[in-house]
Design an enzyme around this catalytic site. Sequence first.
Site, mmCIF file in Angstrom:
data_model
loop_
_atom_site.group_PDB
_atom_site.id
_atom_site.type_symbol
_atom_site.label_atom_id
_atom_site.label_comp_id
_atom_site.label_asym_id
_atom_site.label_seq_id
_atom_site.Cartn_x
_atom_site.Cartn_y
_atom_site.Cartn_z
ATOM 1 N N HIS A 211 32.487 33.229 24.441
ATOM 2 C CA HIS A 211 31.841 33.392 23.149
ATOM 3 C C HIS A 211 30.716 34.146 23.247
ATOM 4 O O HIS A 211 30.441 34.830 22.287
ATOM 5 C CB HIS A 211 31.733 31.896 22.576
ATOM 6 N N GLU A 242 34.713 36.864 12.420
ATOM 7 C CA GLU A 242 34.751 38.167 12.742
ATOM 8 C C GLU A 242 35.052 39.132 11.624
ATOM 9 O O GLU A 242 35.273 40.354 11.954
ATOM 10 C CB GLU A 242 35.670 38.357 13.929
ATOM 11 N N ARG A 258 37.974 56.964 3.936
ATOM 12 C CA ARG A 258 37.412 57.837 4.724
ATOM 13 C C ARG A 258 36.373 57.353 5.706
ATOM 14 O O ARG A 258 35.987 57.318 6.941
ATOM 15 C CB ARG A 258 37.052 59.267 4.221
ATOM 16 N N ARG A 262 36.165 56.239 9.608
ATOM 17 C CA ARG A 262 35.082 56.429 10.305
ATOM 18 C C ARG A 262 34.383 55.463 11.128
ATOM 19 O O ARG A 262 34.133 55.437 12.404
ATOM 20 C CB ARG A 262 33.947 57.198 9.418
#
Length: 333
Positions: A211, A242, A258, A262
């Site tokens: 962890h 997460e 986009r 990226r």
Amino acid sequence: MGKGSILIVDDAPESRILLRRMLAGCGYGAIYEADGAAAVFAFFGLDADGGGEPLDHLDLDLILLDIVMPGLDGIEVCRRLKGVEVLRDIPIIMVTAANTDSNLRAVFEIGAMDYLHKPVKRVELCARVKSALRLKEEMDRRLALTRELEQANQRLRRMAMVDGLTGIANRRCFDEFLDREWRRCQRDGWSIAVCLADIDFFKLYNDIYGHLQGDDVLKQVAALFQQAVNRPGDLVARFGGEEFVFVLSGADAEGAGRIAQRAMDLVAGAAIPHLHSPVSEYLTVCFGVSATTPRPGTYPRLLLDCADKALYDAKQTRGNRVVTLLPSADDSR
Ligand SMILES: [Mg+2]
């Protein structure tokens, strides 16, 4: 005693000399003099009529202000000084000749703290000055305390908006930000996009690497995401666990896609080993993207639900990709 800086304002030089001597005799050392309104305003760095911005580093604790002076009298000078925010709290003791008693009401109305009759007696002067300075000190102390409290509150508010682990915005900050931007885009007729991100097979990562290393990965991914979203008005937040989220005001689905791509590329480029991942030997992320132009009577929830469905689709196919889903016309009603 001996603390406090005092400004004596009197048009008569002999009065100034007398007051200075008495104050010095009581142990006050930092004594300044002004012979009238113009000199007082100049002392504080104000315009000739008492307007404008005062000097920055004023350190004055008390003003002894003669009432009867040629030009602007003491009452008018007091009124104008009290009109300047940073000078307002400097106590003023008016010094009056016996024949100006009728002015006393005006003196207190405009905010003077006290008054002294001429001819001034040393014992009386020192007692009044001492109590005025003590009061000023107490006021300063309280002001400093108030400021400290305000700063502490600000720090708390900031902390309440920041995710402790990654240092980026937290869920609460995201909720407030999205709400605000949603309304703004609605008003301005702009598009707004949300990109929900998830780290692929993160549970597996934690199981294998532990962890603590998992926490490091969350920090790394947060930093990479911030790099990917570089317009000043956009937000990157930790959504929970997460999961991360971007809010991109003014972006349509294509533009948001986009940026998500990226961000994915940046994570791939960081080449964080994830040897047991079914999709890659490196850590990957996936995105659910949605965008819309908010219409009246609609809520940000609409966009978030859509991005969540898109993210679910992306995860179903083992992640490592961007899925875009637009709200249908039915949704947005
Ligand atoms: Mg006078």
